[in-house]
Design a protein around this motif. Structure first.
Motif, PDB file in Angstrom:
ATOM      1  N   ARG A  53       0.837  -1.192   0.000  1.00 52.06           N
ATOM      2  CA  ARG A  53       0.000   0.000   0.000  1.00 52.06           C
ATOM      3  C   ARG A  53       0.878   1.250   0.000  1.00 52.06           C
ATOM      4  NH1 ARG A  53      -1.143   3.123   3.890  1.00 52.06           N
ATOM      5  NH2 ARG A  53      -0.693   1.642   5.535  1.00 52.06           N
ATOM      6  N   ARG A  54       1.930   1.253   0.803  1.00 46.51           N
ATOM      7  CA  ARG A  54       2.842   2.402   0.843  1.00 46.51           C
ATOM      8  C   ARG A  54       3.549   2.599  -0.496  1.00 46.51           C
ATOM      9  NH1 ARG A  54       5.376   0.611   6.333  1.00 46.51           N
ATOM     10  NH2 ARG A  54       3.786   1.324   7.776  1.00 46.51           N
ATOM     11  N   ASN A  55       3.886   1.480  -1.148  1.00 49.29           N
ATOM     12  CA  ASN A  55       4.514   1.570  -2.468  1.00 49.29           C
ATOM     13  C   ASN A  55       3.580   2.260  -3.464  1.00 49.29           C
ATOM     14  OD1 ASN A  55       6.690   0.175  -1.439  1.00 49.29           O
ATOM     15  ND2 ASN A  55       6.137  -1.771  -2.366  1.00 49.29           N
ATOM     16  N   LEU A  56       2.323   1.860  -3.437  1.00 52.09           N
ATOM     17  CA  LEU A  56       1.354   2.467  -4.346  1.00 52.09           C
ATOM     18  C   LEU A  56       1.132   3.945  -4.023  1.00 52.09           C
ATOM     19  CD1 LEU A  56      -1.300  -0.366  -4.723  1.00 52.09           C
ATOM     20  CD2 LEU A  56       0.424   0.357  -6.369  1.00 52.09           C
ATOM     21  N   GLU A  57       1.116   4.278  -2.730  1.00 48.53           N
ATOM     22  CA  GLU A  57       0.969   5.676  -2.339  1.00 48.53           C
ATOM     23  C   GLU A  57       2.161   6.506  -2.816  1.00 48.53           C
ATOM     24  OE1 GLU A  57       0.482   5.454   1.890  1.00 48.53           O
ATOM     25  OE2 GLU A  57      -1.642   4.891   1.745  1.00 48.53           O
ATOM     26  N   ALA A  58       3.365   5.953  -2.691  1.00 44.83           N
ATOM     27  CA  ALA A  58       4.563   6.669  -3.140  1.00 44.83           C
ATOM     28  C   ALA A  58       4.539   6.861  -4.654  1.00 44.83           C
ATOM     29  CB  ALA A  58       5.824   5.911  -2.719  1.00 44.83           C
ATOM     30  N   LEU A  59       4.127   5.834  -5.365  1.00 41.95           N
ATOM     31  CA  LEU A  59       4.037   5.948  -6.824  1.00 41.95           C
ATOM     32  C   LEU A  59       2.994   6.987  -7.213  1.00 41.95           C
ATOM     33  CD1 LEU A  59       5.023   4.873  -9.516  1.00 41.95           C
ATOM     34  CD2 LEU A  59       3.272   3.110  -9.376  1.00 41.95           C
ATOM     35  N   SER A  60       1.880   6.980  -6.521  1.00 45.46           N
ATOM     36  CA  SER A  60       0.831   7.965  -6.779  1.00 45.46           C
ATOM     37  C   SER A  60       1.336   9.381  -6.495  1.00 45.46           C
ATOM     38  CB  SER A  60      -0.390   7.648  -5.915  1.00 45.46           C
ATOM     39  OG  SER A  60      -1.374   8.623  -6.070  1.00 45.46           O
ATOM     40  N   GLU A  61       2.055   9.545  -5.405  1.00 46.37           N
ATOM     41  CA  GLU A  61       2.608  10.855  -5.046  1.00 46.37           C
ATOM     42  C   GLU A  61       3.632  11.321  -6.088  1.00 46.37           C
ATOM     43  OE1 GLU A  61       3.229  14.362  -2.834  1.00 46.37           O
ATOM     44  OE2 GLU A  61       1.603  12.902  -2.863  1.00 46.37           O
ATOM     45  N   ALA A  62       4.483  10.412  -6.544  1.00 49.10           N
ATOM     46  CA  ALA A  62       5.476  10.768  -7.569  1.00 49.10           C
ATOM     47  C   ALA A  62       4.777  11.169  -8.872  1.00 49.10           C
ATOM     48  CB  ALA A  62       6.430   9.601  -7.803  1.00 49.10           C
ATOM     49  N   ASN A  63       3.702  10.454  -9.213  1.00 53.20           N
ATOM     50  CA  ASN A  63       2.949  10.811 -10.418  1.00 53.20           C
ATOM     51  C   ASN A  63       2.284  12.174 -10.268  1.00 53.20           C
ATOM     52  OD1 ASN A  63       3.526   8.577 -11.995  1.00 53.20           O
ATOM     53  ND2 ASN A  63       1.854   7.387 -11.152  1.00 53.20           N
ATOM     54  N   ARG A  64       1.791  12.478  -9.065  1.00 53.95           N
ATOM     55  CA  ARG A  64       1.179  13.776  -8.816  1.00 53.95           C
ATOM     56  C   ARG A  64       2.206  14.895  -8.997  1.00 53.95           C
ATOM     57  NH1 ARG A  64       1.338  17.436  -5.290  1.00 53.95           N
ATOM     58  NH2 ARG A  64       2.573  16.240  -3.809  1.00 53.95           N
ATOM     59  N   VAL A  65       3.403  14.682  -8.443  1.00 55.66           N
ATOM     60  CA  VAL A  65       4.471  15.676  -8.561  1.00 55.66           C
ATOM     61  C   VAL A  65       4.859  15.868 -10.025  1.00 55.66           C
ATOM     62  CG1 VAL A  65       6.917  16.077  -8.051  1.00 55.66           C
ATOM     63  CG2 VAL A  65       5.364  15.362  -6.232  1.00 55.66           C
ATOM     64  N   ALA A  66       4.971  14.769 -10.764  1.00 61.02           N
ATOM     65  CA  ALA A  66       5.325  14.859 -12.184  1.00 61.02           C
ATOM     66  C   ALA A  66       4.243  15.599 -12.968  1.00 61.02           C
ATOM     67  CB  ALA A  66       5.542  13.461 -12.762  1.00 61.02           C
ATOM     68  N   LEU A  67       2.984  15.327 -12.652  1.00 58.17           N
ATOM     69  CA  LEU A  67       1.886  16.013 -13.335  1.00 58.17           C
ATOM     70  C   LEU A  67       1.891  17.504 -13.012  1.00 58.17           C
ATOM     71  CD1 LEU A  67      -0.673  15.994 -15.047  1.00 58.17           C
ATOM     72  CD2 LEU A  67      -1.958  15.443 -12.971  1.00 58.17           C
ATOM     73  N   ASN A 142      12.741   7.114  -4.605  1.00 61.66           N
ATOM     74  CA  ASN A 142      13.949   6.600  -3.957  1.00 61.66           C
ATOM     75  C   ASN A 142      13.761   6.451  -2.454  1.00 61.66           C
ATOM     76  OD1 ASN A 142      15.404   6.386  -6.315  1.00 61.66           O
ATOM     77  ND2 ASN A 142      16.427   8.352  -6.077  1.00 61.66           N
ATOM     78  N   ARG A 143      13.107   7.445  -1.859  1.00 60.12           N
ATOM     79  CA  ARG A 143      12.849   7.389  -0.413  1.00 60.12           C
ATOM     80  C   ARG A 143      11.988   6.163  -0.084  1.00 60.12           C
ATOM     81  NH1 ARG A 143      10.036  11.976   0.289  1.00 60.12           N
ATOM     82  NH2 ARG A 143      11.879  13.118  -0.344  1.00 60.12           N
ATOM     83  N   ARG A 144      10.946   5.930  -0.879  1.00 62.73           N
ATOM     84  CA  ARG A 144      10.067   4.778  -0.624  1.00 62.73           C
ATOM     85  C   ARG A 144      10.805   3.468  -0.875  1.00 62.73           C
ATOM     86  NH1 ARG A 144       7.855   2.035   2.498  1.00 62.73           N
ATOM     87  NH2 ARG A 144       6.824   0.258   1.598  1.00 62.73           N
ATOM     88  N   PHE A 145      11.647   3.421  -1.898  1.00 62.29           N
ATOM     89  CA  PHE A 145      12.400   2.203  -2.179  1.00 62.29           C
ATOM     90  C   PHE A 145      13.307   1.858  -1.002  1.00 62.29           C
ATOM     91  CE2 PHE A 145      16.097  -0.075  -3.826  1.00 62.29           C
ATOM     92  CZ  PHE A 145      15.462  -1.161  -4.433  1.00 62.29           C
ATOM     93  N   SER A 146      13.978   2.861  -0.444  1.00 63.12           N
ATOM     94  CA  SER A 146      14.840   2.643   0.708  1.00 63.12           C
ATOM     95  C   SER A 146      14.033   2.131   1.897  1.00 63.12           C
ATOM     96  CB  SER A 146      15.545   3.952   1.067  1.00 63.12           C
ATOM     97  OG  SER A 146      16.354   3.787   2.204  1.00 63.12           O
ATOM     98  N   GLN A 147      12.864   2.738   2.130  1.00 64.56           N
ATOM     99  CA  GLN A 147      12.003   2.267   3.223  1.00 64.56           C
ATOM    100  C   GLN A 147      11.544   0.834   2.976  1.00 64.56           C
ATOM    101  OE1 GLN A 147       8.859   5.153   3.084  1.00 64.56           O
ATOM    102  NE2 GLN A 147       9.978   6.656   4.302  1.00 64.56           N
ATOM    103  N   ALA A 148      11.204   0.511   1.729  1.00 66.29           N
ATOM    104  CA  ALA A 148      10.746  -0.842   1.404  1.00 66.29           C
ATOM    105  C   ALA A 148      11.850  -1.866   1.644  1.00 66.29           C
ATOM    106  CB  ALA A 148      10.270  -0.905  -0.055  1.00 66.29           C
ATOM    107  N   MET A 149      13.080  -1.501   1.324  1.00 70.98           N
ATOM    108  CA  MET A 149      14.187  -2.434   1.566  1.00 70.98           C
ATOM    109  C   MET A 149      14.399  -2.635   3.069  1.00 70.98           C
ATOM    110  SD  MET A 149      15.183  -3.602  -1.285  1.00 70.98           S
ATOM    111  CE  MET A 149      13.465  -3.549  -1.749  1.00 70.98           C
TER     112      MET A 149
END
Length: 160
Positions: A53-67, A142-149
């Protein structure tokens, strides 16, 4: 000899236990499929689901920033175009004020130099906007990837 018409593929009932009553004509019920799957009991499954769920939230947030970055670039580009058109209109009015051909040529060279410098500055400005937006989006991922690891390491350590 006439060829037989080919039929659409179909799954025999029970052929795929994870696809109960799958019918290509009616569509697919994912909830039914996942409910029928026999997954092994996993300690920490809640942790895995929370991490996903956190991964999806991070991806959604990154997409929002890119948009938002793309929208900022589009707004800035529109501002540049409007200013360029206003400047060009004003400059075209001043071209005929010079009486001699040499004075006109010098004035046109000055206008061309100004237009080039402005275009380079505008390209740099747009490039900076794009770079900042991309950097912020990638930083979130990157921040979320580090947390996921770190979460994965914690799950593995608990199993050991």
């Amino acid at each position: 000899m006439a060829e037989q018409p080919k039929s659409k593929p179909s799954a025999a009932p029970g052929a795929y236990p994870f696809m109960p009553d799958f019918d290509f004509q009616k569509g697919f019920d994912f909830q039914k499929m996942f409910g029928a799957m026999k997954l092994p009991d996993m300690a920490g499954m809640e942790t895995v689901v929370t991490a996903y769920r956190r991964n999806l939230e991070a991806l959604s947030e990154a997409n929002r920033v890119a948009l938002e970055g793309a929208q900022a670039v589009a707004r800035r580009h529109m501002e540049i175009m409007q200013r360029t058109m206003a400047d060009m209109t004003e400059q075209l009015r001043t071209v005929d004020r010079h009486e001699t051909p040499q004075a006109r040529a010098a004035h046109q060279a000055e206008l061309l130099k100004h237009a080039y410098e402005t275009a380079v500055a505008n390209m740099r400005d747009l490039g900076d906007l794009i770079q900042r937006s991309n950097h912020e989006a990638v930083e979130k991922l990157n921040r979320r990837f580090s947390q996921a690891m770190d979460e994965m390491k914690t799950i593995i350590d608990h199993k050991s």
